[in-house]
Write a protein that holds these residues in place. Structure first.
Motif, PDB file in Angstrom:
ATOM      1  N   GLY A  15      -0.703   8.105  36.774  1.00  0.00           N
ATOM      2  CA  GLY A  15      -0.531   8.797  35.501  1.00  0.00           C
ATOM      3  C   GLY A  15       0.770   9.576  35.443  1.00  0.00           C
ATOM      4  O   GLY A  15       1.455   9.597  34.419  1.00  0.00           O
ATOM      5  N   MET A  16       1.116  10.223  36.566  1.00  0.00           N
ATOM      6  CA  MET A  16       2.364  10.981  36.618  1.00  0.00           C
ATOM      7  C   MET A  16       3.563  10.055  36.437  1.00  0.00           C
ATOM      8  O   MET A  16       4.508  10.372  35.717  1.00  0.00           O
ATOM      9  N   HIS A  17       3.514   8.904  37.076  1.00  0.00           N
ATOM     10  CA  HIS A  17       4.610   7.945  36.983  1.00  0.00           C
ATOM     11  C   HIS A  17       4.786   7.483  35.533  1.00  0.00           C
ATOM     12  O   HIS A  17       5.911   7.464  35.016  1.00  0.00           O
ATOM     13  N   ALA A  18       3.691   7.147  34.883  1.00  0.00           N
ATOM     14  CA  ALA A  18       3.763   6.703  33.482  1.00  0.00           C
ATOM     15  C   ALA A  18       4.270   7.833  32.588  1.00  0.00           C
ATOM     16  O   ALA A  18       5.076   7.599  31.676  1.00  0.00           O
ATOM     17  N   ALA A  19       3.826   9.043  32.845  1.00  0.00           N
ATOM     18  CA  ALA A  19       4.271  10.194  32.051  1.00  0.00           C
ATOM     19  C   ALA A  19       5.756  10.458  32.253  1.00  0.00           C
ATOM     20  O   ALA A  19       6.474  10.783  31.299  1.00  0.00           O
ATOM     21  N   ALA A  42       5.650   2.850  42.520  1.00  0.00           N
ATOM     22  CA  ALA A  42       5.088   1.808  41.663  1.00  0.00           C
ATOM     23  C   ALA A  42       5.599   0.458  42.173  1.00  0.00           C
ATOM     24  O   ALA A  42       6.346   0.402  43.153  1.00  0.00           O
ATOM     25  N   PRO A  43       5.227  -0.630  41.508  1.00  0.00           N
ATOM     26  CA  PRO A  43       5.793  -1.916  41.905  1.00  0.00           C
ATOM     27  C   PRO A  43       7.321  -1.850  41.986  1.00  0.00           C
ATOM     28  O   PRO A  43       7.957  -1.112  41.221  1.00  0.00           O
ATOM     29  N   TYR A  44       7.857  -2.583  42.896  1.00  0.00           N
ATOM     30  CA  TYR A  44       9.289  -2.630  43.185  1.00  0.00           C
ATOM     31  C   TYR A  44       9.793  -1.321  43.794  1.00  0.00           C
ATOM     32  O   TYR A  44      10.979  -1.033  43.782  1.00  0.00           O
ATOM     33  N   ASN A  45       8.851  -0.507  44.315  1.00  0.00           N
ATOM     34  CA  ASN A  45       9.176   0.764  44.965  1.00  0.00           C
ATOM     35  C   ASN A  45       9.928   1.723  44.054  1.00  0.00           C
ATOM     36  O   ASN A  45      10.795   2.472  44.493  1.00  0.00           O
ATOM     37  N   LEU A  49      10.735   9.875  39.831  1.00  0.00           N
ATOM     38  CA  LEU A  49      12.068  10.462  39.712  1.00  0.00           C
ATOM     39  C   LEU A  49      13.072   9.424  39.206  1.00  0.00           C
ATOM     40  O   LEU A  49      13.924   9.735  38.363  1.00  0.00           O
ATOM     41  N   MET A  50      12.971   8.208  39.680  1.00  0.00           N
ATOM     42  CA  MET A  50      13.861   7.142  39.200  1.00  0.00           C
ATOM     43  C   MET A  50      13.660   6.906  37.708  1.00  0.00           C
ATOM     44  O   MET A  50      14.627   6.741  36.959  1.00  0.00           O
ATOM     45  N   GLU A  51      12.398   6.906  37.272  1.00  0.00           N
ATOM     46  CA  GLU A  51      12.095   6.702  35.850  1.00  0.00           C
ATOM     47  C   GLU A  51      12.660   7.833  34.998  1.00  0.00           C
ATOM     48  O   GLU A  51      13.339   7.595  34.007  1.00  0.00           O
ATOM     49  N   ALA A  52      12.348   9.059  35.384  1.00  0.00           N
ATOM     50  CA  ALA A  52      12.809  10.213  34.604  1.00  0.00           C
ATOM     51  C   ALA A  52      14.327  10.267  34.559  1.00  0.00           C
ATOM     52  O   ALA A  52      14.913  10.564  33.509  1.00  0.00           O
ATOM     53  N   ALA A  53      14.970   9.975  35.672  1.00  0.00           N
ATOM     54  CA  ALA A  53      16.438   9.985  35.716  1.00  0.00           C
ATOM     55  C   ALA A  53      17.007   8.901  34.804  1.00  0.00           C
ATOM     56  O   ALA A  53      17.965   9.142  34.066  1.00  0.00           O
ATOM     57  N   VAL A  74      15.087   4.307  47.981  1.00  0.00           N
ATOM     58  CA  VAL A  74      15.747   3.123  47.421  1.00  0.00           C
ATOM     59  C   VAL A  74      14.669   2.124  46.997  1.00  0.00           C
ATOM     60  O   VAL A  74      13.766   1.817  47.766  1.00  0.00           O
ATOM     61  N   ASN A  75      14.786   1.628  45.760  1.00  0.00           N
ATOM     62  CA  ASN A  75      13.800   0.656  45.279  1.00  0.00           C
ATOM     63  C   ASN A  75      14.188  -0.759  45.711  1.00  0.00           C
ATOM     64  O   ASN A  75      15.186  -0.957  46.409  1.00  0.00           O
ATOM     65  N   ASP A  76      13.391  -1.726  45.310  1.00  0.00           N
ATOM     66  CA  ASP A  76      13.622  -3.117  45.711  1.00  0.00           C
ATOM     67  C   ASP A  76      14.901  -3.713  45.120  1.00  0.00           C
ATOM     68  O   ASP A  76      15.349  -4.772  45.549  1.00  0.00           O
TER      69      ASP A  76
END
Length: 116
Positions: A15-19, A42-45, A49-53, A74-76
């Motif tokens: 939920g936090m990731h989606a938010a 999440a998928p692809y690591n 923080l990556m999303e919000a940025a 570092v993500n995929d």
């Protein structure tokens, strides 16, 4: 960790990731206060923080950093949170982009290239 606790924490982490990806600061704060893992991948690591940025959600980036988000994961796709904000193709206002970059740099954030 008991299975019930694991499920509880993952539910709040998801939920936090989606938010974080949608700019919902209140839900990010609620999820963190309920035990969400600030560095959940999440998928692809990809992290919150990556999303919000990537979307320039300054207040969410600040909240995640305050709760110990790791800036150099570092993500995929070989991207860090800093890469996500600098390479983002959205119409993010430049003042938000600059603020997020400054916050990540002050927290020790590097690009994936700088980490190698």
């Amino acid at each position: 960790m008991e299975n019930r606790e694991f499920v509880h924490r993952n539910r709040f982490s998801i939920g936090m990731h989606a938010a974080a990806a949608s700019g919902d600061l209140m839900t990010v704060q609620m999820s963190l206060s309920n035990g969400a893992n600030v560095n959940w991948k999440a998928p692809y690591n990809h992290t919150a923080l990556m999303e919000a940025a990537a979307w320039g959600y300054v207040e969410i980036v600040e909240e995640l950093l305050k709760h110990g988000a790791l800036v150099n994961l570092v993500n995929d796709f070989r991207q860090t949170a800093l890469d996500n904000v600098t390479e983002n193709r959205t119409n993010m206002p430049e003042d938000k982009r600059a603020r997020v970059i400054t916050m990540l740099r002050q927290a020790g954030g590097k690009s994936a290239k700088e980490l190698t």
